[in-house]
Design an enzyme around this catalytic site. Structure first.
Site, PDB file in Angstrom:
ATOM      1  N   ASP A 505      -4.619  -6.758  -8.809  1.00 51.18           N
ATOM      2  CA  ASP A 505      -5.409  -5.945  -7.882  1.00 51.18           C
ATOM      3  C   ASP A 505      -4.597  -5.822  -6.584  1.00 51.18           C
ATOM      4  O   ASP A 505      -3.645  -6.583  -6.362  1.00 51.18           O
ATOM      5  CB  ASP A 505      -6.751  -6.663  -7.655  1.00 51.18           C
ATOM      6  CG  ASP A 505      -7.497  -6.129  -6.470  1.00 51.18           C
ATOM      7  OD1 ASP A 505      -7.699  -4.907  -6.413  1.00 51.18           O
ATOM      8  OD2 ASP A 505      -7.867  -6.934  -5.579  1.00 51.18           O
ATOM      9  N   TYR A 506      -4.976  -4.892  -5.706  1.00 52.60           N
ATOM     10  CA  TYR A 506      -4.170  -4.718  -4.486  1.00 52.60           C
ATOM     11  C   TYR A 506      -4.823  -5.363  -3.255  1.00 52.60           C
ATOM     12  O   TYR A 506      -4.419  -6.434  -2.830  1.00 52.60           O
ATOM     13  CB  TYR A 506      -3.903  -3.210  -4.259  1.00 52.60           C
ATOM     14  CG  TYR A 506      -3.082  -2.971  -3.014  1.00 52.60           C
ATOM     15  CD1 TYR A 506      -1.726  -3.278  -2.995  1.00 52.60           C
ATOM     16  CD2 TYR A 506      -3.661  -2.472  -1.851  1.00 52.60           C
ATOM     17  CE1 TYR A 506      -0.965  -3.111  -1.846  1.00 52.60           C
ATOM     18  CE2 TYR A 506      -2.906  -2.286  -0.705  1.00 52.60           C
ATOM     19  CZ  TYR A 506      -1.564  -2.606  -0.700  1.00 52.60           C
ATOM     20  OH  TYR A 506      -0.817  -2.439   0.447  1.00 52.60           O
TER      21      TYR A 506
END
Ligand SMILES: Nc1ncnc2c1ncn2[C@@H]1O[C@H](COP(=O)(O)OP(=O)(O)O[C@H]2O[C@H](CO)[C@@H](O)[C@H](O)[C@H]2O)[C@@H](O)[C@H]1O
Ligand SMILES: O=P(O)(O)OC[C@H](O)CO
Length: 732
Positions: A505-506
């Site tokens: 995920d970022y």
């Protein structure tokens, strides 16, 4: 000196400002008597039973070393360990910071607060002194229970040196709303002091709420169903309404000596209904308001003259503190005035006593009293109310209690008053005096059922049970945390594999949050870690985010790794060309957008982000508590609408996102995994949306949550820095 006490597993090391025994010098002899005050009377009767020891101030300054040693030895026989205070410490720490700053602040009296820095200095020193006195007796497995506002820094002081011992803290007085607490220049330190504990208890739910508000507003700590996280350690904050030793009060009330003394009191005031009040001399007890309400009753009901008596027992307390001195003078004046105006030969409306009574005499008063009257303007619990109820075994009586005393929340069959509303209070008092026997009995029986169940033993057991639970949870959490051992295991399965899918995920995972989402750009460390991993042809690095594809493209478009945007709606796998999941409709957007617009207009700092197939309402810039409240309301409205639209509503980290149900990160992740058929999957994420991946991926996957929240992931790391460290170590 005592060293290394053998505290059994059943026992606890209790630390409080005051010991349950106080020592006075009377005609050069030392006199040991039970202390007044709620904590001492509550726990004092039975702490020894399970081998506990108690550290605290015995209320005396010894004349010399010989006397000090004598006191130590006498107290040791009672499982008590003294902490002696100097005159300077009593002034600065006890009378000053504790009782001229914290006490008035916690009891809604900001104008009484004397913010003197020298009081704080003394408070810090004396808290260290208490912690130092306790340390020799604390092993890593010892259970420590710190009590009350005088010692708010002690949990942290002990935690610093004994990392894994169990520390409970109970706050016996109200915790103020954040607006008041924020006044304190030392607010951060006080909260951090308390957060050294594993379990923090209050009498009422309202106090728990106030405390959690302050943790969030002052220290920016988010709570998750009454738990907080400090340096990776989970802390629980909960409600524990304190009870009394019911059997002790009951037995004493039934004792022949008590009954005789009670009869004697009745005869002394024959034909008069006795209205009893018992408190420490304290402005929080509403003594002046009580006197005003009583005066109104006398004024409105001349027929009661000679028929009623206010028996007011006040125990001296903190008489060196300014506001207490003033209050005493005012009470003296007011009582004198009422007696002078309304009294007549053979009858005084108020019998006022300024002293401490032995237990049997107090019990006889409870037995004799027709009404017990509690008028606290603010009170953590108020044990007097419960003691009265426990003492009414053979005689009847009515409890009239302030709605601002914690006890009123449990005792719903008492007559509840607002002590500031003096006219109404006087009418309630009249009702109490004239109540029918049957109603009195009914109300008393229901109250007794509560007080006899929720006793002080029950309180201690419940608190200790919760303390053990949270310690067990901490141990469990520790095993889930990615540390040396877990990291080695991850590395060895990484090294043993040939086709690896790494799903990252970022926001919140690779980079930290920023109030301005556009500024949360990838750092050099992010690029380095991902580039390094991508160099290995066995790795397929994929960033899977809720961000727009244009964001991901601008940051990572020229990199060899793959990108999945808008929770799976867009993907650039397998040839780095962006494509959309087919068949998604956007017809719902207009209606949802209207709702979001309404909330944005009402919530300064919030904004709407429109993505190709989703809408997001951001409230990271909104004042925290307000934002959360607005978000709750918005969620409710959206869920209502969703009964028709059938969308996915994601309650993320300060963002609510609405999107098509057919797509989520879990589906995108499993589709990718099925296509490439890897023999190693690592998936890391921090948000609610990442849970879909943790659930969807095969059991053999290594799933890691960032931040230790409730999660389906196998492991967790504290923050994005730890994610990068882990990724860097795999790339080596
Ligand atoms: N003249 C007298 N002679 C002998 N004994 C006397 C006495 N006057 C009072 N006492 C005793 O002192 C105790 C007072 O306890 P309270 O709970 O009423 O208030 P206190 O403010 O001291 O306690 C603080 O701690 C308690 C326990 O947590 C909370 O209920 C409360 O809100 C908080 O302010 C009672 O046990 C009472 O019997
Ligand atoms: O007399 P103090 O100052 O020790 O106060 C006793 C009360 O129980 C405080 O909670």
């Amino acid at each position: 000196m005592l060293q290394n006490l053998d505290i059994p597993d059943s026992g606890t090391l209790i630390i409080s400002n005051r010991l349950p025994v106080k020592i006075e010098r009377k005609k050069s002899k030392l006199k040991f008597t039970p202390s007044e005050g709620g904590l001492a009377t509550g726990l004092g009767s039975f702490y020894k039973e399970n081998g506990s020891w108690w550290i605290g101030w015995p209320g005396i300054i010894p004349k010399n070393e010989q006397e000090e040693e004598l006191i130590r030895q006498e107290l040791k026989k009672l499982n008590l360990i003294p902490v002696f205070l100097t005159e300077k410490e009593i002034k600065g720490y006890y009378e000053g910071f504790s009782n001229a700053i914290l006490w008035p602040l916690c009891h809604y009296r900001p104008s009484y607060v004397e913010l003197k820095p020298e009081f704080w200095t003394s408070y810090v020193e004396v808290n260290k002194k208490f912690a130092a006195a306790a340390l020799p007796f604390i092993q890593e497995h010892t259970r420590v229970w710190v009590h009350d506002y005088q010692l708010m820094l002690v949990p942290h002081n002990i935690r610093e040196l004994k990392e894994s011992c169990s520390i409970g803290y109970f706050h016996h007085i109200p915790f103020p709303p954040i607006e008041l607490f924020k006044m304190l220049p030392w607010r951060d330190e006080l909260l951090e002091g308390l957060l050294g504990a594993d379990l923090i208890g209050f009498h009422t739910y309202e106090n728990v709420d106030n405390f959690l508000d302050s943790c969030s507003g002052v220290l920016n700590l988010q709570n998750n169903i009454n738990s907080l996280k400090i340096n990776g350690r989970k802390i629980l904050v909960d409600v524990f309404p304190m009870g009394i030793d019911y059997e002790k009060y009951k037995d004493q009330a039934l004792d022949t000596e008590t009954k005789d003394y009670s009869k004697h009191i009745k005869e002394l005031y024959h034909n008069q209904k006795i209205i009893l009040s018992v408190d420490r001399l304290d402005y929080s007890k509403g003594i002046l308001q009580r006197l005003t309400a009583f005066e109104i009753l006398l004024n409105d009901h001349p027929e009661l003259h000679g028929q009623i008596l206010l028996y007011m027992l006040i125990v001296p307390s903190r008489d060196q503190v300014n506001q207490y001195k003033k209050l005493r003078n005012e009470i003296d004046r007011k009582v004198g005035n009422i007696n002078a105006v309304y009294g007549k030969p053979g009858w005084q409306p108020i019998a006022y006593f300024y002293n401490s009574l032995p237990f049997h005499a107090l019990s006889a008063l409870y037995v004799a009293a027709d009404v017990c009257w509690v008028t606290s303007l603010y009170d953590g619990m108020n044990l007097v109310a419960k003691e009265y109820i426990a003492s009414k075994q053979e005689s009847s009586g009515v409890l009239v209690i302030s709605e601002f005393a914690g006890a009123s929340k449990e005792l719903s069959d008492a007559l509840v008053i607002n002590p500031y509303a003096v006219h109404r209070t006087s009418r309630t008092l009249y009702d109490a005096i004239s109540m029918e026997e049957e109603e009195k009995e009914d109300r008393m029986h229901s109250s007794q059922a509560i007080v006899s169940k929720f006793t002080v033993h029950h309180w201690v057991n419940l608190f200790m049970q919760r303390l053990e639970e949270i310690k067990n949870e901490q141990r469990h959490e520790l095993a889930r945390k990615v540390r040396e051992k877990v990291e080695t295991d991850i590395k060895s399965s990484y090294n043993a594999s040939n086709k690896r899918l790494i799903l990252l995920d970022y926001d919140g995972t690779l980079v930290g949050f920023n109030k301005n989402a556009d500024k949360a750009v990838p750092t050099t460390e992010v690029y380095e870690a991902l580039d390094n991993l991508s160099k290995d042809p066995r790795n397929l690095v994929t960033i899977i985010s809720g961000r727009k594809y244009s964001n991901l493209e601008s940051w990572f478009g020229n990199r060899p790794y793959y990108l999945i945007a808008e929770h799976g709606i867009w993907s650039n796998y397998p040839n780095h060309d962006w494509h959309l999941v087919p068949g998604l409709s956007n017809s719902w957007k207009t209606e949802v957008n209207q709702i979001l617009q309404r909330f944005t207009d009402r919530t300064p700092g919030s904004s709407i982000e429109e993505k190709s197939h989703s809408l997001a309402w951001h409230y990271r810039k909104v004042e925290r508590a307000f934002g959360l409240r607005q978000a709750q309301e918005l969620l409710q409205e959206l869920r209502h609408l969703n009964q028709v639209l059938d969308l996915q509503i994601i309650n993320g980290d300060r963002v609510i996102e609405i999107k098509n149900k057919l797509v989520n990160k879990g589906k995108a992740a499993i589709n990718l995994a099925n296509e490439i058929d890897p023999d190693f999957i690592l998936c890391i994420g921090d948000d609610a949306t990442d849970e879909d991946m943790f659930i969807a991926l095969p059991d053999s996957s290594i799933t890691i949550k960032v931040g230790d929240k409730q999660s389906h992931a196998k492991y967790y790391v504290e923050n994005n820095k730890e994610v990068l460290q882990l990724l860097a170590s795999l790339g080596k």
